[in-house]
Motif scaffolding. Structure first.
Motif, PDB file in Angstrom:
ATOM      1  N   ARG A 138      13.171  61.181 116.657  1.00  0.00           N
ATOM      2  CA  ARG A 138      12.244  60.890 117.649  1.00  0.00           C
ATOM      3  C   ARG A 138      13.218  60.433 119.023  1.00  0.00           C
ATOM      4  O   ARG A 138      13.751  59.822 119.039  1.00  0.00           O
ATOM      5  CB  ARG A 138      11.795  59.782 118.100  1.00  0.00           C
ATOM      6  CG  ARG A 138      10.103  60.291 116.955  1.00  0.00           C
ATOM      7  CD  ARG A 138       9.233  59.294 116.350  1.00  0.00           C
ATOM      8  NE  ARG A 138       8.212  59.466 116.182  1.00  0.00           N
ATOM      9  CZ  ARG A 138       6.810  59.971 115.947  1.00  0.00           C
ATOM     10  NH1 ARG A 138       6.522  60.412 116.779  1.00  0.00           N
ATOM     11  NH2 ARG A 138       6.067  60.299 114.854  1.00  0.00           N
ATOM     12  N   ALA A 139      12.772  60.605 120.571  1.00  0.00           N
ATOM     13  CA  ALA A 139      14.101  60.916 121.728  1.00  0.00           C
ATOM     14  C   ALA A 139      13.162  61.178 122.473  1.00  0.00           C
ATOM     15  O   ALA A 139      12.392  61.859 122.839  1.00  0.00           O
ATOM     16  CB  ALA A 139      14.919  61.201 121.421  1.00  0.00           C
ATOM     17  N   SER A 140      13.455  59.967 123.701  1.00  0.00           N
ATOM     18  CA  SER A 140      13.274  60.324 125.495  1.00  0.00           C
ATOM     19  C   SER A 140      13.825  60.121 125.848  1.00  0.00           C
ATOM     20  O   SER A 140      14.766  59.118 126.295  1.00  0.00           O
ATOM     21  CB  SER A 140      11.880  59.706 125.493  1.00  0.00           C
ATOM     22  OG  SER A 140      12.479  58.353 126.023  1.00  0.00           O
ATOM     23  N   ASP A 141      14.101  61.285 127.626  1.00  0.00           N
ATOM     24  CA  ASP A 141      14.683  61.409 128.396  1.00  0.00           C
ATOM     25  C   ASP A 141      16.224  60.645 127.853  1.00  0.00           C
ATOM     26  O   ASP A 141      17.427  60.120 128.418  1.00  0.00           O
ATOM     27  CB  ASP A 141      14.240  59.087 129.099  1.00  0.00           C
ATOM     28  CG  ASP A 141      13.189  59.262 130.052  1.00  0.00           C
ATOM     29  OD1 ASP A 141      13.116  59.992 130.317  1.00  0.00           O
ATOM     30  OD2 ASP A 141      12.925  58.030 129.949  1.00  0.00           O
ATOM     31  N   MET A 142      16.611  61.622 127.590  1.00  0.00           N
ATOM     32  CA  MET A 142      18.154  62.498 126.936  1.00  0.00           C
ATOM     33  C   MET A 142      19.102  62.770 127.836  1.00  0.00           C
ATOM     34  O   MET A 142      17.820  63.775 128.659  1.00  0.00           O
ATOM     35  CB  MET A 142      18.447  63.624 125.429  1.00  0.00           C
ATOM     36  CG  MET A 142      17.671  62.923 124.170  1.00  0.00           C
ATOM     37  SD  MET A 142      18.237  63.572 123.025  1.00  0.00           S
ATOM     38  CE  MET A 142      19.345  63.380 122.551  1.00  0.00           C
ATOM     39  N   ARG A 143      20.082  62.308 127.678  1.00  0.00           N
ATOM     40  CA  ARG A 143      20.774  62.821 128.938  1.00  0.00           C
ATOM     41  C   ARG A 143      22.074  63.467 128.289  1.00  0.00           C
ATOM     42  O   ARG A 143      22.651  63.688 127.542  1.00  0.00           O
ATOM     43  CB  ARG A 143      21.536  62.137 130.021  1.00  0.00           C
ATOM     44  CG  ARG A 143      20.715  61.188 130.806  1.00  0.00           C
ATOM     45  CD  ARG A 143      21.176  59.423 131.833  1.00  0.00           C
ATOM     46  NE  ARG A 143      20.134  59.617 132.705  1.00  0.00           N
ATOM     47  CZ  ARG A 143      19.897  59.384 133.604  1.00  0.00           C
ATOM     48  NH1 ARG A 143      20.106  60.994 134.565  1.00  0.00           N
ATOM     49  NH2 ARG A 143      18.877  59.074 133.919  1.00  0.00           N
ATOM     50  N   GLY A 144      22.091  64.076 129.153  1.00  0.00           N
ATOM     51  CA  GLY A 144      23.796  64.947 128.758  1.00  0.00           C
ATOM     52  C   GLY A 144      24.539  64.350 128.051  1.00  0.00           C
ATOM     53  O   GLY A 144      25.468  63.035 128.131  1.00  0.00           O
TER      54      GLY A 144
END
Length: 289
Positions: free
Chosen positions: A62-68
């Motif tokens: 689960r994850a959210s708002d991932m950046r490069g």
């Protein structure tokens, strides 16, 4: 199922990117699959084997708002309940969404220490895992990484994939049929019947006859009806089931017996058969040499 059993089903893990906020960012969230994660159980040869997971069908990551360059990890324990070793294959299924091209995935078997896969999620194919021993479990770690150079055009992009776990195992050996022990041998009945013995008088002794094979033993009393006659010696001669018992006197006793008409003695014979049963018979005889 001949030779082997294939235990398979859908252990689905949703990896979905949703709307992102901010430049160069994307979100990675989970979607619960429609099919439960515990794989189907096929029964073969009377035994059941199933591969199941510790998350009960929920997503591994689960994850959210991932950046490069961001990574997220999730662990899952897979269990094998079969009675024979299982060959297990992990395979991605139904990959969709434009974000998939920018996602990398690494899968590690924490139980064996093996790096199962590391590379592009879009290029991942079926992977052969280490065999599962009967009744064993393996811990796996999934690491999903968004490429550092992911373009701005992927903002708000999504990706979805599920993972199938397929276990193949030989049928367990058949349960041997119970065996009935052979009954103990029956002992022959014990012979407790004594032999039958018959005595017939002779001039100086008796003839003993037995109704079966016997051994004979004889004795005599002192001579009555005449004085000074010594007690005789006994000679037993066996022939088959009969025996001749002769009273042997010395010369002086024989002369006295010839003069007497009343000399008598009692001869006793004991017969013993093969079973140890014995019979005794006695006869008074007149001594007439």
């Amino acid at each position: 199922m001949p030779l082997s059993s294939v235990v398979s089903g859908i252990a689905a893990r949703g990896l979905i990117a949703a709307l992102a906020t901010g430049a160069l960012a994307a979100s990675l969230v989970s979607q619960r699959p429609e099919t439960p994660a515990t794989l189907q159980t096929l029964r073969t040869a009377g035994a059941a084997g199933a591969i199941s997971d510790s998350r009960g069908g929920d997503a591994i990551v689960r994850a959210s708002d991932m950046r490069g360059g961001d990574s997220v990890t999730g662990d899952v324990t897979m269990r094998w309940s079969g009675q024979t070793p299982a060959s297990v294959v992990l395979a991605p299924r139904g990959l969709s969404g434009s974000l998939a091209s920018a996602l990398g995935v690494a899968v590690d078997d924490l139980t064996t220490g093996r790096h199962v896969y590391a590379g592009s999620l879009a290029e991942m194919g079926a992977v052969q895992l280490d065999d599962f021993a009967p009744g064993s479990s393996h811990d796996f770690r999934f690491t999903v990484t968004l490429a550092p150079d992911a373009p701005d055009s992927l903002q708000g992009a999504a990706a979805a994939v599920r993972f199938d776990w397929t276990a193949t195992a030989d049928d367990p050996p058949p349960t041997p049929a119970p065996t009935t022990p052979a009954p103990p041998p029956v002992a022959p009945p014990t012979d407790t019947t004594p032999p039958h013995i018959r005595l017939v008088a002779t001039k100086l002794g008796v003839r003993a006859t037995c109704d079966e094979a016997c051994t004979f033993r004889a004795s005599s009393s002192r001579v009555t009806g005449v004085k000074h006659v010594k007690k005789p010696k006994l000679r037993v001669k066996v022939s088959g089931t009969s025996a001749t018992v002769a009273l042997a006197f010395d010369r002086k006793s024989l002369k006295l017996l010839k003069k007497s008409r009343k000399a008598q003695a009692i001869v006793t014979v004991v017969a013993v058969d093969a079973a140890g049963n014995r019979a005794t018979a006695a006869k008074r005889i007149e001594l007439r040499p």
